[in-house]
Every structure is written in C-alpha cells, then in structure tokens.
Scaffold this active site. Sequence first.
Site, PDB file in Angstrom:
ATOM      1  CE  LYS A   1      36.438  16.383  -9.785  1.00  0.00           C
ATOM      2  NZ  LYS A   1      36.278  15.050  -9.153  1.00  0.00           N
TER       3      LYS A   1
ATOM      4  NE  ARG B   1      36.037  13.239 -15.577  1.00  0.00           N
ATOM      5  CZ  ARG B   1      35.204  13.765 -14.681  1.00  0.00           C
ATOM      6  NH1 ARG B   1      34.923  15.035 -14.699  1.00  0.00           N
ATOM      7  NH2 ARG B   1      34.668  12.989 -13.785  1.00  0.00           N
TER       8      ARG B   1
ATOM      9  NE  ARG C   1      28.060  12.343  -5.461  1.00  0.00           N
ATOM     10  CZ  ARG C   1      29.018  12.497  -6.361  1.00  0.00           C
ATOM     11  NH1 ARG C   1      29.815  13.546  -6.311  1.00  0.00           N
ATOM     12  NH2 ARG C   1      29.189  11.590  -7.302  1.00  0.00           N
TER      13      ARG C   1
ATOM     14  NE  ARG D   1      26.974  12.412  -9.881  1.00  0.00           N
ATOM     15  CZ  ARG D   1      28.187  12.945 -10.006  1.00  0.00           C
ATOM     16  NH1 ARG D   1      28.471  14.083  -9.399  1.00  0.00           N
ATOM     17  NH2 ARG D   1      29.124  12.335 -10.713  1.00  0.00           N
TER      18      ARG D   1
ATOM     19  NE  ARG E   1      31.690   8.611 -11.352  1.00  0.00           N
ATOM     20  CZ  ARG E   1      31.152   9.003 -10.205  1.00  0.00           C
ATOM     21  NH1 ARG E   1      30.341   8.193  -9.550  1.00  0.00           N
ATOM     22  NH2 ARG E   1      31.405  10.183  -9.724  1.00  0.00           N
TER      23      ARG E   1
HETATM   24  P1  AP5 Z   1      31.858  15.836  -4.209  1.00  0.00           P
HETATM   25  O1  AP5 Z   1      32.240  17.224  -3.815  1.00  0.00           O
HETATM   26  O2  AP5 Z   1      30.568  15.618  -4.907  1.00  0.00           O
HETATM   27  O3  AP5 Z   1      33.089  15.184  -5.038  1.00  0.00           O
HETATM   28  P2  AP5 Z   1      33.540  15.385  -6.546  1.00  0.00           P
HETATM   29  O4  AP5 Z   1      35.035  15.388  -6.576  1.00  0.00           O
HETATM   30  O5  AP5 Z   1      32.846  16.569  -7.135  1.00  0.00           O
HETATM   31  O6  AP5 Z   1      33.010  14.031  -7.138  1.00  0.00           O
HETATM   32  P3  AP5 Z   1      32.199  13.712  -8.497  1.00  0.00           P
HETATM   33  O7  AP5 Z   1      31.657  12.344  -8.361  1.00  0.00           O
HETATM   34  O8  AP5 Z   1      31.236  14.826  -8.794  1.00  0.00           O
HETATM   35  O9  AP5 Z   1      33.357  13.714  -9.504  1.00  0.00           O
HETATM   36  P4  AP5 Z   1      33.346  13.130 -10.917  1.00  0.00           P
HETATM   37  O10 AP5 Z   1      34.597  13.739 -11.413  1.00  0.00           O
HETATM   38  O11 AP5 Z   1      33.255  11.669 -11.016  1.00  0.00           O
HETATM   39  O12 AP5 Z   1      31.924  13.571 -11.505  1.00  0.00           O
HETATM   40  P5  AP5 Z   1      31.501  14.659 -12.575  1.00  0.00           P
HETATM   41  O13 AP5 Z   1      30.167  15.154 -12.196  1.00  0.00           O
HETATM   42  O14 AP5 Z   1      32.596  15.622 -12.795  1.00  0.00           O
HETATM   43  O15 AP5 Z   1      31.926  14.936  -2.889  1.00  0.00           O
HETATM   44  C1  AP5 Z   1      31.594  13.558  -2.940  1.00  0.00           C
HETATM   45  C2  AP5 Z   1      30.980  13.139  -1.599  1.00  0.00           C
HETATM   46  O16 AP5 Z   1      31.953  13.315  -0.569  1.00  0.00           O
HETATM   47  C3  AP5 Z   1      29.779  14.014  -1.162  1.00  0.00           C
HETATM   48  O17 AP5 Z   1      28.846  13.192  -0.491  1.00  0.00           O
HETATM   49  C4  AP5 Z   1      30.382  15.061  -0.195  1.00  0.00           C
HETATM   50  O18 AP5 Z   1      29.461  15.485   0.774  1.00  0.00           O
HETATM   51  C5  AP5 Z   1      31.527  14.255   0.418  1.00  0.00           C
HETATM   52  N1  AP5 Z   1      32.696  15.088   0.726  1.00  0.00           N
HETATM   53  C6  AP5 Z   1      33.245  16.053  -0.058  1.00  0.00           C
HETATM   54  N2  AP5 Z   1      34.336  16.587   0.517  1.00  0.00           N
HETATM   55  C7  AP5 Z   1      34.468  15.920   1.714  1.00  0.00           C
HETATM   56  C8  AP5 Z   1      35.412  15.999   2.773  1.00  0.00           C
HETATM   57  N3  AP5 Z   1      36.439  16.871   2.733  1.00  0.00           N
HETATM   58  N4  AP5 Z   1      35.273  15.152   3.810  1.00  0.00           N
HETATM   59  C9  AP5 Z   1      34.235  14.248   3.870  1.00  0.00           C
HETATM   60  N5  AP5 Z   1      33.308  14.136   2.896  1.00  0.00           N
HETATM   61  C10 AP5 Z   1      33.436  14.965   1.828  1.00  0.00           C
HETATM   62  O19 AP5 Z   1      31.383  13.779 -13.904  1.00  0.00           O
HETATM   63  C11 AP5 Z   1      30.357  12.824 -14.064  1.00  0.00           C
HETATM   64  C12 AP5 Z   1      30.447  12.201 -15.463  1.00  0.00           C
HETATM   65  O20 AP5 Z   1      30.273  13.218 -16.465  1.00  0.00           O
HETATM   66  C13 AP5 Z   1      31.793  11.544 -15.812  1.00  0.00           C
HETATM   67  O21 AP5 Z   1      31.867  10.215 -15.349  1.00  0.00           O
HETATM   68  C14 AP5 Z   1      31.759  11.644 -17.352  1.00  0.00           C
HETATM   69  O22 AP5 Z   1      30.918  10.650 -17.906  1.00  0.00           O
HETATM   70  C15 AP5 Z   1      31.129  12.998 -17.595  1.00  0.00           C
HETATM   71  N6  AP5 Z   1      32.112  14.083 -17.637  1.00  0.00           N
HETATM   72  C16 AP5 Z   1      32.157  15.155 -16.803  1.00  0.00           C
HETATM   73  N7  AP5 Z   1      33.171  15.959 -17.124  1.00  0.00           N
HETATM   74  C17 AP5 Z   1      33.802  15.388 -18.179  1.00  0.00           C
HETATM   75  C18 AP5 Z   1      34.939  15.735 -18.945  1.00  0.00           C
HETATM   76  N8  AP5 Z   1      35.658  16.853 -18.693  1.00  0.00           N
HETATM   77  N9  AP5 Z   1      35.312  14.910 -19.948  1.00  0.00           N
HETATM   78  C19 AP5 Z   1      34.617  13.802 -20.228  1.00  0.00           C
HETATM   79  N10 AP5 Z   1      33.532  13.399 -19.546  1.00  0.00           N
HETATM   80  C20 AP5 Z   1      33.119  14.186 -18.519  1.00  0.00           C
HETATM   81 MG    MG Z   2      31.440  16.850  -8.699  1.00  0.00          MG
END
Ligand code: AP5
Ligand code: MG
Length: 214
Positions: free
Chosen positions: A13, A86, A125, A158, A169
């Site tokens: 994402k 989410r 990552r 991270r 997660r």
């Molecule tokens: P990346 O693009 O970073 O993936 P992502 O989908 O953004 O993954 P996240 O881990 O950021 O998602 P998340 O939803 O768990 O975390 P968030 O920060 O939102 O890519 C991942 C890896 O893959 C990278 O190394 C990249 O290079 C590689 N990659 C990407 N695309 C690729 C491809 N096509 N091919 C190959 N490799 C690829 O949330 C973190 C925490 O915050 C949550 O656990 C929660 O505690 C809190 N939080 C955040 N939002 C909320 C909410 N709305 N409600 C409640 N709690 C929340």
């Molecule tokens: Mg992300």
Amino acid sequence: MNIILLGAPGSGKGTLAKGLVTKLALFHVSTGDIFREELAKKSPLGQEVASYMSSGRLVPDKLVLEVLKNRLAAETRGLMFDGFPRTVEQAEGLDAWFTSRGQNIDAVVFLNVADDVVAKRLGSRRTCSGCKKIYNVISNPPAKEGVCDACGKPLFTREDDKAEVIARRLQVYKDQTEPLLAYYRSSGVFLEADGAQSPEAVEEKVLALLKSRA
Ligand code: AP5
Ligand code: MG
C-alpha cells in the site's frame, strides 16, 4: 478523487501510494505514518498509540477517527487513504465524514497478495528515517547499504517488522480488516489488483483500473 488502498500488512500500500499521489495529485493519508511520526516526537498521541503499534494490535477506532477528522478538516485536495479504514466501524465513520462534506469515495483498490509473500516482504523491509522511502533488502535494496538513495538519511527496521509481531498483524488483518472486503465489494467502487507483481506492474495495473472507471 478520493481513493482507499486496502490490503494486508506488506501488500504494498505504502509503496504504491507514494507513486500514485504524485501522478494523480492526491494527498497521501497513511495512518501508520501519522502514528509513527507522533511516536518519534513522543507526543501524548504517540504515547497513547505506542503499545498498540509495537504489539501489532489496532489503535482504537474512536481515536483513529478523531485524529483523522482533525487532520483533514481543512484539506481540500483529493485523498489517498493507505492503512485506513481498517475496521467496519472506521469505514462507517469515513462514510459519514464524506457525506457531511458532500463528497464520496471514488475507488477502493484491494491489493491481493498471499500471506507467505507479505510475511517475507515485511521481514526484509527497511524504511528511510528522513523521507520515509520504502526499501526491501531482497527485492529493492538501496545503492549503499543502510542509506537512503533519495535523501541520504539512515534506513531503519520498523519495530513491528519482527517475526512475532508480523504474525499478530496478519491475524489482526484477517479478523478485523478482511470484513471490509465484503463491505466495499457491494459499494460499486471496488477494484482488485494482483499485488504480487513488481511495484511497476502493480502501479500500471492500478492506474489502468482507475482510468477505466473515470
Ligand atoms: P509496503 O509498501 O511498506 O507495504 P504496506 O502495505 O504499506 O505494509 P505496512 O506494513 O505498512 O502495512 P500495515 O497496514 O501493517 O502498517 P501501517 O503502517 O498501516 O511494502 C512492504 C515491503 O514490500 C517493502 O519492503 C516494499 O519494498 C516491498 N514491496 C512493496 N510492493 C512490492 C511489490 N509489488 N513487489 C515486491 N516487493 C514489494 O500500520 C502500522 C500500525 O499502526 C498498525 O499495526 C496499527 O497498530 C496502527 N494503525 C495504523 N493505521 C491504523 C488504523 N486505521 N486503525 C487502527 N490502527 C492503525
Ligand atoms: Mg505502509
């Protein structure tokens, strides 16, 4: 145009959003990035969300909605949500917020990627501590190990990218976020892309899907 990116942790994402917001002139809203910034600042909000994030649990819906409503109140650009909503409760809160502004969601893009692929991606990552550019030591490493190509700042792993937190997660995603697929599938704006392709191929596919709807 208002777009939601939906998908498991590690589905890509953040990577996709960073490219699309420039091409589509949208404002990137990543709740994860917002909370990590507050954590780094050690603000009261950062302290409130710390234990949820480090353990891989979701921050409570009421708090997430309150933070976003405050941050976005004066925003006039189109929005690209990454990591929000989410839960069904967050989705209902977002619907009510858009209705109150006389706006709507134009597209919900689901990045479909298998569990074993996302777990592997998260474990490898790295993120820039300066500009937040996302790398992967296996598939997309920086030119110089540990240093951002774009801004020269150090890369970090991270805290929630440890194996045990990744597993939590992914389970939280299945239990609390996957029900959103049914919520949005019936909305008429649901689009799905194979997120297991290269980042360039995923972006191309999503741009084509969005164009076909315009
Ligand atoms: P990346 O693009 O970073 O993936 P992502 O989908 O953004 O993954 P996240 O881990 O950021 O998602 P998340 O939803 O768990 O975390 P968030 O920060 O939102 O890519 C991942 C890896 O893959 C990278 O190394 C990249 O290079 C590689 N990659 C990407 N695309 C690729 C491809 N096509 N091919 C190959 N490799 C690829 O949330 C973190 C925490 O915050 C949550 O656990 C929660 O505690 C809190 N939080 C955040 N939002 C909320 C909410 N709305 N409600 C409640 N709690 C929340
Ligand atoms: Mg992300």
